[in-house]
Design an enzyme around this catalytic site. Structure first.
Site, mmCIF file in Angstrom:
data_model
loop_
_atom_site.group_PDB
_atom_site.id
_atom_site.type_symbol
_atom_site.label_atom_id
_atom_site.label_comp_id
_atom_site.label_asym_id
_atom_site.label_seq_id
_atom_site.Cartn_x
_atom_site.Cartn_y
_atom_site.Cartn_z
ATOM 1 N N ALA A 74 0.834 -1.209 0.000
ATOM 2 C CA ALA A 74 0.000 0.000 0.000
ATOM 3 C C ALA A 74 0.867 1.255 0.000
ATOM 4 C CB ALA A 74 -0.903 -0.009 1.229
ATOM 5 N N TYR A 141 8.674 10.692 -4.430
ATOM 6 C CA TYR A 141 8.281 9.274 -4.394
ATOM 7 C C TYR A 141 9.486 8.419 -3.969
ATOM 8 C CZ TYR A 141 7.452 4.595 -6.227
ATOM 9 O OH TYR A 141 7.366 3.234 -6.356
ATOM 10 N N PHE A 169 11.999 -2.467 -10.516
ATOM 11 C CA PHE A 169 12.138 -1.635 -11.695
ATOM 12 C C PHE A 169 10.708 -1.482 -12.254
ATOM 13 C CE2 PHE A 169 16.658 -0.550 -12.000
ATOM 14 C CZ PHE A 169 17.008 -1.073 -10.774
#
Ligand code: UDP
Length: 323
Positions: A74, A141, A169
């Protein structure tokens, strides 16, 4: 094992829950459905609708599930969005993540498996990228995921929590049941396949002046069920550490579009746009460590095979999930 999968209604989480169930594990999915879909939760799993911002909600879910392992997907996961709304990333990925980590320790969870990202590295000094490269993220991020990695390190040092953190990736592809459906789609392969399906007139290429052979960004695409397989290996006792997960093959944006044309049999018109802020030019993995230490072996090393599974899912679910 009894496993709690946070974000198990999302793209990678749904496929991982499916595979863990296939392997005989007992699964509870905790998801607030902000990005995930109720119908992406495997029917064999127990589902808890999360309200992670509400005090005590995460702890309550962990106490209800009483898991031996937590697999934590999450998160907010869009580079571009993180550049315009960094607070969302630090709140969701760091502050809510910390609540989960504290709950894990208080309930005596044995293993914590974390979805990290190659975005924690920033532009790499060398390719292919190994786990020992410096981590210098260039977007919130990547920074938020790196902060969580650091927290994991300290919870291991100080509380003995065993963890595996996977630096993914670019996840792509689908299983027969579960595929990629974001309510606002920003990812390259689903965007390109939307054009092939006739749902968008053309796809955008973000940046054509990168220092790469064709001027577009290079990424390492890895099949979602290969990612899931690594998590199955990681929940086993004794596995611990940071691992890259990729195929070691870099494909440019233009190469991805060409592959999607070949696989779908449709011509895909494109339009060239400026660079998207926060994008490093080239990210290609060395996943040697995962192969060596976890016995991981990707089943879909070729981009066309990955795209073929994505195309099959999108053709079958042209509107994605119903809810
Ligand atoms: N990209 C693009 N057009 C799109 C979506 C993405 O040119 O419609 C580019 C993006 O700038 C990046 C690469 O494709 O260089 C992969 O982007 P994606 O969002 O799929 O994954 P990311 O690497 O950001 O995790």
């Amino acid at each position: 094992m009894n496993v709690l999968v946070t974000g198990g209604a999302g793209y990678i989480g749904s496929v991982c829950a499916e595979l863990l169930l296939d392997e005989g594990h007992k699964i509870t999915v905790y998801d607030d459905l902000s990005e995930g879909h109720r119908s992406a939760v495997d029917q064999r799993a127990r589902f808890i609708l999360g309200r992670p911002e509400e005090p005590g909600d995460i702890l309550k879910a962990v106490e209800t599930a009483r898991p031996e392992a937590i697999v934590h997907f999450a998160a907010s996961a869009l580079v571009g969005e993180s550049m315009s709304n960094p607070g969302k990333y630090f709140r969701n990925n760091v502050a809510n993540g910390l609540k989960l980590l504290e709950a894990a320790v208080s309930v005596g969870v044995k293993k914590f498996v974390f979805s990290s990202t190659c975005a924690t590295y920033g532009p790499p000094d060398r390719i292919p990228m190994t786990e020992d490269l410096p981590q210098r993220p260039i977007n919130p991020y990547g920074e938020s995921k790196l902060m969580f990695e650091r927290m994991l390190h300290w919870y291991h040092e100080l509380k003995g929590l065993e963890f595996v953190a996977f630096r993914y990736f670019n996840a792509a592809g689908a299983t027969e049941k579960f595929g990629e459906h974001h309510r606002t789609e920003t990812h390259l392969i689903p965007n390109v396949l939307q054009v092939a399906l006739g749902q968008a007139p053309r796809c955008e290429i973000f940046g054509t002046d990168y220092p790469t052979p064709d001027g577009t960004c290079i990424r390492d695409y890895i099949h979602v069920s290969d990612l899931a397989q690594a998590h199955v290996l990681a929940v086993a006792p004794g596995k611990h550490g940071f691992y890259n997960l990729g195929n070691g093959n870099g494909y440019s944006v233009r190469e991805v579009i060409r592959t999607c044309e070949q696989v779908s049999g449709h011509k895909i018109p494109t339009v060239e746009k400026p660079r998207r802020p926060g994008d490093p030019p080239r990210l290609v993995a060395s996943a040697e460590k995962a192969v060596r230490e976890l016995g991981w072996k990707p089943r879909f090393p070729k981009l066309e095979d990955i795209v073929a599974t994505a195309w099959a899912w999108h053709e079958k679910h042209p509107k994605g999930y119903a809810d």
